[in-house]
Design a protein around this motif. Sequence first.
Motif, short mmCIF file in Angstrom:
data_model
loop_
_atom_site.label_atom_id
_atom_site.label_comp_id
_atom_site.label_asym_id
_atom_site.label_seq_id
_atom_site.Cartn_x
_atom_site.Cartn_y
_atom_site.Cartn_z
N ARG A 110 13.83 -9.69 11.70
CA ARG A 110 14.17 -8.43 11.06
C ARG A 110 15.31 -8.62 10.07
O ARG A 110 16.31 -9.27 10.39
CB ARG A 110 14.55 -7.39 12.11
CG ARG A 110 14.94 -6.04 11.52
CD ARG A 110 15.15 -5.00 12.58
NE ARG A 110 13.89 -4.69 13.26
CZ ARG A 110 13.77 -3.73 14.17
NH1 ARG A 110 14.82 -3.01 14.53
NH2 ARG A 110 12.61 -3.50 14.73
N TRP A 147 20.90 -5.29 8.11
CA TRP A 147 21.32 -4.17 7.27
C TRP A 147 22.56 -4.57 6.47
O TRP A 147 23.51 -5.12 7.00
CB TRP A 147 21.64 -2.95 8.13
CG TRP A 147 20.42 -2.25 8.62
CD1 TRP A 147 19.59 -2.66 9.61
CD2 TRP A 147 19.90 -1.00 8.16
NE1 TRP A 147 18.56 -1.77 9.79
CE2 TRP A 147 18.74 -0.72 8.93
CE3 TRP A 147 20.30 -0.09 7.19
CZ2 TRP A 147 17.97 0.42 8.73
CZ3 TRP A 147 19.54 1.06 7.00
CH2 TRP A 147 18.38 1.30 7.76
N GLU A 191 23.22 -0.44 2.31
CA GLU A 191 22.14 0.27 2.99
C GLU A 191 22.70 1.22 4.04
O GLU A 191 22.23 2.35 4.19
CB GLU A 191 21.18 -0.72 3.63
CG GLU A 191 20.29 -1.46 2.65
CD GLU A 191 19.38 -2.47 3.34
OE1 GLU A 191 18.22 -2.56 2.95
OE2 GLU A 191 19.84 -3.15 4.28
N ILE A 192 23.69 0.77 4.76
CA ILE A 192 24.31 1.62 5.79
C ILE A 192 24.98 2.82 5.14
O ILE A 192 24.91 3.94 5.65
CB ILE A 192 25.31 0.81 6.63
CG1 ILE A 192 24.56 -0.23 7.46
CG2 ILE A 192 26.13 1.73 7.54
CD1 ILE A 192 25.45 -1.17 8.24
N TYR A 202 21.20 10.68 5.45
CA TYR A 202 20.37 10.91 6.63
C TYR A 202 20.37 12.36 7.09
O TYR A 202 19.34 12.90 7.49
CB TYR A 202 20.83 10.01 7.78
CG TYR A 202 19.96 10.14 9.01
CD1 TYR A 202 18.71 9.50 9.07
CD2 TYR A 202 20.35 10.92 10.10
CE1 TYR A 202 17.90 9.63 10.17
CE2 TYR A 202 19.53 11.06 11.20
CZ TYR A 202 18.31 10.42 11.24
OH TYR A 202 17.50 10.56 12.34
N ARG A 226 12.42 -0.14 3.69
CA ARG A 226 12.35 -0.45 5.12
C ARG A 226 11.35 0.47 5.81
O ARG A 226 11.10 1.59 5.34
CB ARG A 226 13.72 -0.28 5.79
CG ARG A 226 14.73 -1.35 5.43
CD ARG A 226 16.05 -1.12 6.16
NE ARG A 226 16.99 -2.21 5.94
CZ ARG A 226 17.05 -3.30 6.67
NH1 ARG A 226 16.21 -3.45 7.69
NH2 ARG A 226 17.93 -4.25 6.41
N GLN A 244 12.78 1.70 11.43
CA GLN A 244 14.08 1.06 11.35
C GLN A 244 15.16 2.05 10.91
O GLN A 244 16.30 1.99 11.37
CB GLN A 244 14.03 -0.11 10.37
CG GLN A 244 13.21 -1.29 10.85
CD GLN A 244 13.30 -2.48 9.91
OE1 GLN A 244 14.16 -2.53 9.03
NE2 GLN A 244 12.40 -3.43 10.09
N LYS A 275 18.27 2.72 13.31
CA LYS A 275 19.65 2.47 12.87
C LYS A 275 20.47 3.75 12.93
O LYS A 275 21.67 3.72 13.28
CB LYS A 275 19.64 1.92 11.44
CG LYS A 275 20.99 1.39 10.97
CD LYS A 275 21.43 0.19 11.80
CE LYS A 275 22.71 -0.42 11.26
NZ LYS A 275 23.15 -1.58 12.06
N LYS A 289 21.70 4.27 16.42
CA LYS A 289 22.79 3.35 16.77
C LYS A 289 24.10 3.79 16.14
O LYS A 289 25.18 3.57 16.71
CB LYS A 289 22.44 1.93 16.32
CG LYS A 289 21.32 1.28 17.12
CD LYS A 289 21.06 -0.14 16.65
CE LYS A 289 19.95 -0.79 17.47
NZ LYS A 289 19.68 -2.19 17.01
N LEU A 290 24.02 4.39 14.94
CA LEU A 290 25.22 4.85 14.25
C LEU A 290 25.66 6.24 14.68
O LEU A 290 26.70 6.74 14.23
CB LEU A 290 24.99 4.84 12.73
CG LEU A 290 24.75 3.47 12.08
CD1 LEU A 290 24.37 3.64 10.62
CD2 LEU A 290 26.00 2.59 12.20
#
Length: 222
Positions: free
Chosen positions: A3, A6, A10-11, A18, A32, A36, A40, A43-44
């Motif tokens: 994979r 990031w 991108e983050i 988002y 992506r 994904q 992500k 996770k953030l």
Amino acid sequence: MTRKPWTDTEIKVLKRFYADMPGAAIAAALGRPISQVYGKARKLGLAKSESFYNGPHSGRLTDGTLGVSGRFQPGIVPWNKGKPGSAGLHPNSRRTQFKKGEMCGAARHNYVPIGTTRMSKDGYLEVKTNDDHPVPVRRWVAVHRVVWEAEHGPIPKGHIVCFKPGMRTSVLEEITVDRLECISQADNMRRNTLHNYPKEIVDVIRARAVLNRRINRVQKHQ
């Protein structure tokens, strides 16, 4: 298959857009899979905004009162009660009825989903961000604009984001912040007419523009 990690850019794009942009549009802009993007975001600790959930892309009603004024109230007799076929329930009627979400004709032929990318008539890569109505609305946004705003925020009034001279590209992975700059519309107009001047004058104009931008940045932070 390994994979792809990031990147910081991108983050930043993910964090910036988002909350209010459909995941499919972000996935297309970043190149992506949408899984994904959602993974992500979890996770953030990112979440969709209230305005997104109240909008058309969430698939939810805005509140419990939507359509209340147009509903039949207790005791009201429908005009078509007892009239066979008037409610559209006859098999012959059902065969010609539009289904929910169905499109026909040119609309169905030309439709592309949110997150689709395309080339604009000027040769810039764009991503579809919504299906909002009525038309016209900004359904397509230049990818380089999305990348810039994720890093620096909204574009100031009277300015545009463009590629630095000699760094323009339509390859999604190559549209990065280091290739872009925000300049005034006046500077952009002068830049597009530079080919009319001798090289010596062009060099002076470009040097002056760079100096003016540096002065403006210093004054802004004083």
